[in-house]
Design a protein around this motif. Structure first.
Motif, PDB file in Angstrom:
ATOM      1  N   MET A   1     -19.284  49.256   7.342  1.00 24.95           N
ATOM      2  CA  MET A   1     -17.964  48.795   8.220  1.00 24.95           C
ATOM      3  C   MET A   1     -17.270  47.998   7.547  1.00 24.95           C
ATOM      4  SD  MET A   1     -18.681  50.687  10.968  1.00 24.95           S
ATOM      5  CE  MET A   1     -17.257  49.798  11.909  1.00 24.95           C
ATOM      6  N   ILE A   2     -17.929  47.157   6.850  1.00 25.03           N
ATOM      7  CA  ILE A   2     -17.037  46.462   5.795  1.00 25.03           C
ATOM      8  C   ILE A   2     -16.070  47.256   5.013  1.00 25.03           C
ATOM      9  CG2 ILE A   2     -16.829  44.745   3.873  1.00 25.03           C
ATOM     10  CD1 ILE A   2     -19.529  43.683   5.123  1.00 25.03           C
ATOM     11  N   ALA A   3     -16.526  48.375   4.245  1.00 24.61           N
ATOM     12  CA  ALA A   3     -15.804  49.041   3.724  1.00 24.61           C
ATOM     13  C   ALA A   3     -14.764  50.024   4.302  1.00 24.61           C
ATOM     14  CB  ALA A   3     -16.685  50.152   2.684  1.00 24.61           C
ATOM     15  N   LEU A   4     -15.195  50.584   5.585  1.00 22.62           N
ATOM     16  CA  LEU A   4     -14.287  51.287   6.328  1.00 22.62           C
ATOM     17  C   LEU A   4     -13.043  50.293   6.938  1.00 22.62           C
ATOM     18  CD1 LEU A   4     -16.589  53.629   8.336  1.00 22.62           C
ATOM     19  CD2 LEU A   4     -15.266  54.119   6.541  1.00 22.62           C
ATOM     20  N   PHE A   5     -13.383  49.157   7.237  1.00 21.42           N
ATOM     21  CA  PHE A   5     -12.342  48.217   7.798  1.00 21.42           C
ATOM     22  C   PHE A   5     -11.495  47.581   6.593  1.00 21.42           C
ATOM     23  CE2 PHE A   5     -13.827  49.101  11.879  1.00 21.42           C
ATOM     24  CZ  PHE A   5     -12.582  48.674  12.799  1.00 21.42           C
ATOM     25  N   ARG A   6     -11.657  47.796   5.409  1.00 25.65           N
ATOM     26  CA  ARG A   6     -10.921  47.207   4.247  1.00 25.65           C
ATOM     27  C   ARG A   6      -9.537  47.096   4.420  1.00 25.65           C
ATOM     28  NH1 ARG A   6     -13.073  48.886  -1.288  1.00 25.65           N
ATOM     29  NH2 ARG A   6     -14.919  47.952  -0.239  1.00 25.65           N
ATOM     30  N   PRO A   7      -8.858  48.205   4.838  1.00 24.50           N
ATOM     31  CA  PRO A   7      -7.334  48.363   5.203  1.00 24.50           C
ATOM     32  C   PRO A   7      -6.999  47.309   6.231  1.00 24.50           C
ATOM     33  CG  PRO A   7      -8.048  50.699   4.863  1.00 24.50           C
ATOM     34  CD  PRO A   7      -9.349  49.766   4.838  1.00 24.50           C
ATOM     35  N   TYR A   8      -7.734  47.242   7.434  1.00 23.81           N
ATOM     36  CA  TYR A   8      -7.558  46.756   8.229  1.00 23.81           C
ATOM     37  C   TYR A   8      -7.496  44.967   8.131  1.00 23.81           C
ATOM     38  CZ  TYR A   8      -8.145  44.686  13.317  1.00 23.81           C
ATOM     39  OH  TYR A   8      -7.759  44.071  14.532  1.00 23.81           O
ATOM     40  N   THR A   9      -8.532  44.738   7.293  1.00 24.64           N
ATOM     41  CA  THR A   9      -8.853  43.267   6.868  1.00 24.64           C
ATOM     42  C   THR A   9      -7.761  42.833   5.907  1.00 24.64           C
ATOM     43  OG1 THR A   9     -10.266  43.847   4.735  1.00 24.64           O
ATOM     44  CG2 THR A   9     -11.309  43.384   6.864  1.00 24.64           C
ATOM     45  N   LYS A  10      -7.046  43.679   5.082  1.00 26.25           N
ATOM     46  CA  LYS A  10      -5.846  43.500   4.450  1.00 26.25           C
ATOM     47  C   LYS A  10      -4.726  43.305   5.222  1.00 26.25           C
ATOM     48  CE  LYS A  10      -7.759  45.455   0.012  1.00 26.25           C
ATOM     49  NZ  LYS A  10      -7.428  46.569  -0.864  1.00 26.25           N
ATOM     50  N   LYS A  11      -4.571  44.171   6.250  1.00 28.25           N
ATOM     51  CA  LYS A  11      -3.247  44.272   6.863  1.00 28.25           C
ATOM     52  C   LYS A  11      -3.008  43.326   8.110  1.00 28.25           C
ATOM     53  CE  LYS A  11      -2.068  48.681   5.070  1.00 28.25           C
ATOM     54  NZ  LYS A  11      -1.968  50.251   5.239  1.00 28.25           N
ATOM     55  N   ALA A  12      -4.452  43.165   8.816  1.00 24.73           N
ATOM     56  CA  ALA A  12      -4.359  42.346  10.108  1.00 24.73           C
ATOM     57  C   ALA A  12      -5.071  41.154   9.962  1.00 24.73           C
ATOM     58  CB  ALA A  12      -5.000  43.346  11.036  1.00 24.73           C
ATOM     59  N   SER A  13      -6.450  41.159   9.811  1.00 23.38           N
ATOM     60  CA  SER A  13      -7.272  40.115   9.794  1.00 23.38           C
ATOM     61  C   SER A  13      -8.538  40.154   9.118  1.00 23.38           C
ATOM     62  CB  SER A  13      -7.386  39.561  11.270  1.00 23.38           C
ATOM     63  OG  SER A  13      -8.321  38.337  11.172  1.00 23.38           O
ATOM     64  N   ASN A  14      -8.812  39.270   8.073  1.00 21.57           N
ATOM     65  CA  ASN A  14     -10.062  39.246   7.519  1.00 21.57           C
ATOM     66  C   ASN A  14     -10.934  38.703   8.209  1.00 21.57           C
ATOM     67  OD1 ASN A  14      -9.177  36.764   7.168  1.00 21.57           O
ATOM     68  ND2 ASN A  14      -8.942  36.903   4.749  1.00 21.57           N
ATOM     69  N   SER A  15     -10.800  37.873   9.402  1.00 16.90           N
ATOM     70  CA  SER A  15     -11.711  37.244  10.156  1.00 16.90           C
ATOM     71  C   SER A  15     -12.905  38.152  10.675  1.00 16.90           C
ATOM     72  CB  SER A  15     -11.111  36.517  11.172  1.00 16.90           C
ATOM     73  OG  SER A  15     -10.045  35.627  10.603  1.00 16.90           O
ATOM     74  N   ILE A  16     -12.411  39.550  10.649  1.00 15.34           N
ATOM     75  CA  ILE A  16     -13.338  40.664  11.411  1.00 15.34           C
ATOM     76  C   ILE A  16     -14.339  40.661  10.465  1.00 15.34           C
ATOM     77  CG2 ILE A  16     -12.394  42.716  10.358  1.00 15.34           C
ATOM     78  CD1 ILE A  16     -12.710  43.912  13.293  1.00 15.34           C
ATOM     79  N   LEU A  17     -14.382  40.177   9.243  1.00 15.33           N
ATOM     80  CA  LEU A  17     -15.683  40.216   8.241  1.00 15.33           C
ATOM     81  C   LEU A  17     -16.724  39.467   8.880  1.00 15.33           C
ATOM     82  CD1 LEU A  17     -13.817  40.022   4.884  1.00 15.33           C
ATOM     83  CD2 LEU A  17     -14.939  42.154   5.621  1.00 15.33           C
ATOM     84  N   ILE A  18     -16.432  38.557   9.444  1.00 13.38           N
ATOM     85  CA  ILE A  18     -17.446  37.307   9.899  1.00 13.38           C
ATOM     86  C   ILE A  18     -18.244  38.300  10.845  1.00 13.38           C
ATOM     87  CG2 ILE A  18     -17.830  35.377  11.337  1.00 13.38           C
ATOM     88  CD1 ILE A  18     -15.024  34.456  10.377  1.00 13.38           C
ATOM     89  N   LEU A  19     -17.754  39.004  11.828  1.00 17.99           N
ATOM     90  CA  LEU A  19     -18.727  39.807  12.697  1.00 17.99           C
ATOM     91  C   LEU A  19     -19.533  40.881  11.914  1.00 17.99           C
ATOM     92  CD1 LEU A  19     -16.286  40.786  15.497  1.00 17.99           C
ATOM     93  CD2 LEU A  19     -18.051  39.113  15.499  1.00 17.99           C
ATOM     94  N   TRP A  20     -19.060  41.630  10.807  1.00 18.70           N
ATOM     95  CA  TRP A  20     -19.992  42.533  10.183  1.00 18.70           C
ATOM     96  C   TRP A  20     -21.165  41.662   9.400  1.00 18.70           C
ATOM     97  CZ3 TRP A  20     -18.725  46.147  12.857  1.00 18.70           C
ATOM     98  CH2 TRP A  20     -17.404  46.717  12.895  1.00 18.70           C
ATOM     99  N   ILE A  21     -20.608  40.650   8.763  1.00 18.70           N
ATOM    100  CA  ILE A  21     -21.574  39.743   7.983  1.00 18.70           C
ATOM    101  C   ILE A  21     -22.844  38.998   9.134  1.00 18.70           C
ATOM    102  CG2 ILE A  21     -21.845  37.691   6.531  1.00 18.70           C
ATOM    103  CD1 ILE A  21     -19.292  38.093   5.497  1.00 18.70           C
ATOM    104  N   LEU A  22     -22.109  38.933  10.166  1.00 22.97           N
ATOM    105  CA  LEU A  22     -23.265  38.088  11.214  1.00 22.97           C
ATOM    106  C   LEU A  22     -24.152  39.474  11.573  1.00 22.97           C
ATOM    107  CD1 LEU A  22     -21.017  35.734  13.212  1.00 22.97           C
ATOM    108  CD2 LEU A  22     -22.932  35.281  11.937  1.00 22.97           C
TER     109      LEU A  22
END
Length: 231
Positions: A1-22
């Protein structure tokens, strides 16, 4: 999910990485707990789930549900979620037996919010994913309750597997919920921005693939700064 959401984290919010890591820590904690059946393992497992829920509220709860003074200063709400998570974490150590029930109750508003906004969504694919997510969640919770309440019966017929099924279903529904909320939070604030729902590894695997969202193109974006201010 971290890899698939890489464009989203770059253009919208990298905060969503917190959820995948948790969620990774939830998996590690759950593995340790079920391998040892220790109190430390139980607390690690349940506390990680608590922080996933609170991080989800902090990132995705629509501003319309917040007090007027917090809508333009969302960081206050985020700090509030952190404080609540710390308090509940402390209480969970005092009375661990209530943790599972508390987590279930804490998750109910999230399901209610998501169901309400899915009903208003005009994207057919997102709405279908939302329905599948809610159905999976309902089945998972039902299985958890049956396992919890009728544990002696399942053991008497040598079928102690309901809890394992619960884990599989709840992680799929959790992933789907995060994907749906990541879509809704952008569309709510910037309806003109085009987000598309995709499935990995194949687009036609709607029931068995892993969903993720991706911006249609760069032209539709206002600015990365403006969008990041929303989430």
């Amino acid at each position: 999910m971290i890899a698939l959401f890489r464009p989203y984290t770059k253009k919208a919010s990298n905060s969503i990485l917190i959820l995948w890591i948790l969620l990774i820590f939830v998996g590690i904690g759950s593995l340790y707990f079920h391998a040892t059946l220790s109190l430390a393992g139980q607390l690690l497992d349940e506390i990680c789930i608590l922080w996933v829920l609170m991080a989800g509220y902090a990132l995705f709860l629509p501003s319309i549900y917040l007090p007027q003074s917090w809508r333009l200063q969302r960081y206050r709400f985020v700090y509030g979620c952190i404080i609540i998570a710390i308090v509940i974490t402390s209480l969970s150590v005092v009375y661990p037996y209530a943790n599972a029930f508390a987590l279930m109750l804490l998750g109910l508003p999230a399901i209610a919010f998501m169901g309400t906004h899915i009903a208003r969504c005009d994207n057919r694919r997102i709405k279908d994913l939302g329905i599948r997510c809610l159905v999976l969640w309902t089945i998972a919770v039902t299985i958890w309750i049956c396992d919890r309440v009728f544990c002696p019966f399942w053991l008497s017929i040598s079928f102690p597997y309901l809890h394992a099924i619960w884990h599989v279903l709840i992680i799929f529904s959790s992933n789907q919920a995060i994907v749906i909320c990541s879509y809704l939070i952008i569309k709510q604030n910037y309806p003109q921005i085009q987000l598309n729902l995709h499935y990995w590894p194949y687009e036609h695997w709607e029931y068995f693939g892993i969903p993720y969202v991706k911006f249609a193109n760069d032209v539709d974006l206002l600015t990365s700064h403006n969008i990041k201010a929303v989430v």
